[in-house]
Design a protein around this motif. Structure first.
Motif, short mmCIF file in Angstrom:
data_model
loop_
_atom_site.label_atom_id
_atom_site.label_comp_id
_atom_site.label_asym_id
_atom_site.label_seq_id
_atom_site.Cartn_x
_atom_site.Cartn_y
_atom_site.Cartn_z
N TYR A 1 9.80 5.17 4.21
CA TYR A 1 8.39 5.06 4.57
C TYR A 1 7.81 3.71 4.21
O TYR A 1 6.93 3.19 4.89
CB TYR A 1 7.64 6.19 3.85
CG TYR A 1 6.14 6.17 3.94
CD1 TYR A 1 5.49 6.50 5.13
CD2 TYR A 1 5.36 5.88 2.82
CE1 TYR A 1 4.10 6.51 5.20
CE2 TYR A 1 3.98 5.89 2.88
CZ TYR A 1 3.35 6.20 4.08
OH TYR A 1 1.98 6.22 4.14
N ALA A 2 8.31 3.11 3.10
CA ALA A 2 7.75 1.85 2.62
C ALA A 2 8.62 0.64 2.91
O ALA A 2 8.28 -0.48 2.52
CB ALA A 2 7.48 1.95 1.12
N LYS A 3 9.72 0.83 3.57
CA LYS A 3 10.62 -0.29 3.84
C LYS A 3 10.09 -1.19 4.95
O LYS A 3 9.48 -0.73 5.92
CB LYS A 3 12.02 0.22 4.21
CG LYS A 3 12.78 0.82 3.02
CD LYS A 3 14.19 1.15 3.39
CE LYS A 3 14.97 1.68 2.20
NZ LYS A 3 15.11 0.69 1.12
N ILE B 1 0.83 -1.21 0.00
CA ILE B 1 0.00 0.00 0.00
C ILE B 1 0.86 1.25 0.00
O ILE B 1 0.61 2.21 -0.74
CB ILE B 1 -0.94 0.00 1.23
CG1 ILE B 1 -1.98 -1.10 1.10
CG2 ILE B 1 -1.62 1.36 1.38
CD1 ILE B 1 -2.85 -1.29 2.34
N ARG B 2 1.91 1.25 0.82
CA ARG B 2 2.77 2.43 0.91
C ARG B 2 3.57 2.66 -0.36
O ARG B 2 3.78 3.81 -0.77
CB ARG B 2 3.69 2.31 2.13
CG ARG B 2 2.95 2.50 3.45
CD ARG B 2 3.89 2.59 4.62
NE ARG B 2 3.17 2.90 5.85
CZ ARG B 2 3.75 3.10 7.03
NH1 ARG B 2 5.08 2.98 7.13
NH2 ARG B 2 3.04 3.38 8.09
N LYS B 3 4.01 1.59 -0.99
CA LYS B 3 4.72 1.74 -2.26
C LYS B 3 3.81 2.35 -3.33
O LYS B 3 4.20 3.24 -4.08
CB LYS B 3 5.24 0.38 -2.73
CG LYS B 3 6.51 -0.08 -2.01
CD LYS B 3 7.04 -1.36 -2.63
CE LYS B 3 8.37 -1.75 -1.99
NZ LYS B 3 8.94 -2.98 -2.59
N GLU B 4 2.57 1.86 -3.36
CA GLU B 4 1.61 2.41 -4.33
C GLU B 4 1.32 3.88 -4.05
O GLU B 4 1.16 4.67 -4.97
CB GLU B 4 0.31 1.59 -4.27
CG GLU B 4 0.45 0.18 -4.81
CD GLU B 4 -0.81 -0.64 -4.65
OE1 GLU B 4 -1.73 -0.17 -3.93
OE2 GLU B 4 -0.90 -1.73 -5.23
N ARG B 5 1.29 4.22 -2.77
CA ARG B 5 1.04 5.61 -2.39
C ARG B 5 2.19 6.50 -2.85
O ARG B 5 1.97 7.59 -3.37
CB ARG B 5 0.88 5.70 -0.86
CG ARG B 5 0.72 7.11 -0.32
CD ARG B 5 -0.51 7.78 -0.85
NE ARG B 5 -0.74 9.08 -0.23
CZ ARG B 5 -1.59 9.99 -0.68
NH1 ARG B 5 -2.32 9.74 -1.77
NH2 ARG B 5 -1.74 11.14 -0.06
N LEU B 6 3.42 6.05 -2.66
CA LEU B 6 4.59 6.82 -3.08
C LEU B 6 4.60 7.03 -4.60
O LEU B 6 4.88 8.12 -5.09
CB LEU B 6 5.87 6.12 -2.64
CG LEU B 6 6.16 6.15 -1.13
CD1 LEU B 6 7.31 5.19 -0.79
CD2 LEU B 6 6.48 7.56 -0.66
N ILE B 7 4.28 5.96 -5.32
CA ILE B 7 4.24 6.05 -6.80
C ILE B 7 3.16 7.04 -7.24
O ILE B 7 3.37 7.84 -8.15
CB ILE B 7 4.00 4.66 -7.42
CG1 ILE B 7 5.21 3.75 -7.17
CG2 ILE B 7 3.71 4.78 -8.91
CD1 ILE B 7 4.98 2.30 -7.54
#
Length: 270
Positions: free
Chosen positions: A223-225, A207-213
């Motif tokens: 934040y996404a690690k 979810i966090r990776k998608e948010r960053l993208i």
């Protein structure tokens, strides 16, 4: 100028009748000079009707009534006729027309419009509350809330707050970050109305990776690690343990499912 007295009689609060009377009187007397409009709310029996009619006769007043029950309207009409009191039934004729049109019987329950209005304003108040006390903006709201949500970033605290607000619950939510101490008000909240939202590290990572993208940022930010996520969840566990509140796993739950779970628990605790 001849004085005018109008009695507004209702089985509810009488707002509808009073608004209509004022709209009519304003056509003759915009400043309502020499005019008295008196409200008689929550009328429930024939004795009350008789008393009002006697007063109206003594004071030479008109009677305008909004009574949901047909039998009450008939009693009012009969009493006014017997005492030569001019009267207007605001609801009866319209109820009959609608009944004839749709072929259904009216509920004959007093104050239904007022109940709808109250429900609407409670909903608006709850939505405004959720916006005001979203994301830990003002910890004072925690002690005023019906529901308090805590969780790490991206556990659907805000959409869940808004969903519950539309169900008339005042909701405040607090994001938990290891570097920032939670507000002291959080530990004064009744644990029964506080809910911790937890999610699996793997799901949160996605979810966090998608948010960053979506924000146009690199998806390998701290934040996404996974390490950072595990650190945040460990901090979350310490906080909710101190609060003593229920924890809900939202990993594979829709907002509606989580909301229904919370509502069931809140209502059960009542």
């Amino acid at each position: 100028m001849k004085s005018l007295k109008v009695f507004v009689v209702s089985d509810s609060v009488g707002e509808t009748g009073e608004h209509v009377v004022k709209a009519v009187v304003a056509q003759f007397r915009p400043n309502f000079e020499d005019t008295v409009i008196r409200r008689f709310p929550h009328i429930e029996n024939e004795d009350q009707i008789k008393n009002i009619v006697e007063i109206a006769k003594a004071q030479d007043a008109l009677i305008v009534y909004t009574l949901a029950e047909e039998i009450m309207r008939q009693k009012m009409h009969g009493q006014c006729q017997q005492n030569n009191i001019q009267s207007v039934d605001l609801l009866g004729p319209v109820i009959q027309v609608v009944q004839d049109k749709i072929g259904e019987l009216p509920l004959e329950e007093a104050g239904l419009v007022h109940k709808l209005d109250d429900d609407y304003f409670r909903k608006i108040e709850a939505v405004e509350f959720a916006v005001k006390y979203d994301d830990g903006r003002d910890p004072r709201g925690l002690l005023l809330a019906d529901v308090v949500l805590v969780g790490v970033s991206r556990t659907s605290k805000t959409p869940l707050s808004q969903y519950l607000a539309h169900k008339r619950y005042k909701v405040a939510n607090v994001p938990l970050v290891p570097e920032i101490n939670p507000p002291e008000e959080l530990f004064l909240v009744d644990p029964k109305k506080c809910f911790g939202l937890v999610i699996s590290p793997e799901k949160l990572n996605i979810i966090r990776k998608e948010r960053l993208i979506a924000l146009g940022l690199n998806d390998d930010a701290i934040y996404a690690k996974q390490e950072r996520i595990k650190q945040e969840i460990a901090h979350f566990n310490k906080v909710v343990e101190r609060i003593g509140c229920a924890v809900i796993d939202v990993t594979n739950k829709a907002v509606e499912e989580t909301a229904n779970d919370i509502i069931e628990r809140i209502e059960h605790n009542k």
